[in-house]
Design a protein around this motif. Structure first.
Motif, short mmCIF file in Angstrom:
data_model
loop_
_atom_site.label_atom_id
_atom_site.label_comp_id
_atom_site.label_asym_id
_atom_site.label_seq_id
_atom_site.Cartn_x
_atom_site.Cartn_y
_atom_site.Cartn_z
N LEU A 147 52.04 37.59 43.67
CA LEU A 147 51.91 36.46 42.76
C LEU A 147 52.08 35.13 43.50
CD1 LEU A 147 53.86 37.79 39.66
CD2 LEU A 147 51.37 37.61 39.93
N ARG A 148 52.99 35.09 44.45
CA ARG A 148 53.16 33.88 45.27
C ARG A 148 51.90 33.60 46.09
NH1 ARG A 148 58.42 35.75 45.86
NH2 ARG A 148 57.92 36.72 47.85
N ARG A 149 51.27 34.67 46.59
CA ARG A 149 50.02 34.48 47.34
C ARG A 149 48.94 33.90 46.44
NH1 ARG A 149 51.34 39.52 49.75
NH2 ARG A 149 49.64 40.59 48.69
N VAL A 150 48.87 34.38 45.20
CA VAL A 150 47.89 33.84 44.25
C VAL A 150 48.19 32.38 43.96
CG1 VAL A 150 47.09 33.97 41.85
CG2 VAL A 150 47.34 36.07 43.19
N ARG A 151 49.44 32.06 43.69
CA ARG A 151 49.81 30.67 43.41
C ARG A 151 49.51 29.77 44.61
NH1 ARG A 151 55.91 29.58 42.76
NH2 ARG A 151 55.61 29.66 44.99
N ALA A 197 38.52 37.05 40.69
CA ALA A 197 38.52 36.84 42.14
C ALA A 197 39.94 36.76 42.69
CB ALA A 197 37.74 35.57 42.48
N LEU A 198 40.81 36.07 41.97
CA LEU A 198 42.21 35.98 42.40
C LEU A 198 42.86 37.36 42.43
CD1 LEU A 198 43.23 32.81 40.36
CD2 LEU A 198 42.98 32.95 42.86
N ALA A 199 42.58 38.16 41.41
CA ALA A 199 43.16 39.50 41.31
C ALA A 199 42.64 40.39 42.44
CB ALA A 199 42.84 40.11 39.95
#
Length: 146
Positions: free
Chosen positions: A14-18, A33-35
């Protein structure tokens, strides 16, 4: 919520996504795409992101875009339409609606009022002073008068 190795692994993803949203806010980003980028399903990412950060990935992305738009509008050298597309929004109507929800005024009004408001102010201070306030932050800070 009990902390387990699986939860810690999800939090790291989740931190990588943020962080990716923070870096690539102007790029076309969608939850799918984020997932894919962190090997999660879009639904799982959305649920976990909301649980961890209090808002959906899309809402977080739009907040980053609006924050950047505010800075560009304060500069005063770009039109509202140019700012909209510069920050990665594809629809001027959606941009204007979301901007107005977060900031409390339309981008055009903001540009006219704020273009000189932060003149001479260090950018780190200007960023804090002009940061949009989400609805839940406003309600959390209001005193209980009953």
């Amino acid at each position: 919520m009990t902390t387990t190795p699986a939860n810690l692994h999800d939090l790291a993803r989740l931190r990588r996504v943020r962080d990716r949203i923070d870096r690539e806010y102007a790029e076309p980003l969608d939850v799918e795409a984020l997932a894919r980028g962190v090997q999660m399903s879009a639904g799982h990412l959305s649920r976990q992101f909301r649980a961890a950060y209090g808002e959906s990935p899309y809402a977080y992305l739009m907040t980053r875009r609006i924050e950047r738009a505010m800075a560009l509008l304060r500069r005063g050298d770009l039109s509202v339409t140019d700012v909209c597309f510069t920050v990665g929004c594809q629809s001027l109507g959606t941009f204007t609606t979301r901007f107005t929800e977060l900031v409390g005024m339309s981008p055009g009004v903001y540009k006219r009022r704020e273009s000189q408001a932060t003149a001479g102010m260090p950018s780190c201070v200007a960023r804090q002073v002009t940061r949009p306030i989400r609805n839940r932050e406003v309600s959390a800070g209001e005193p209980d008068l009953d």
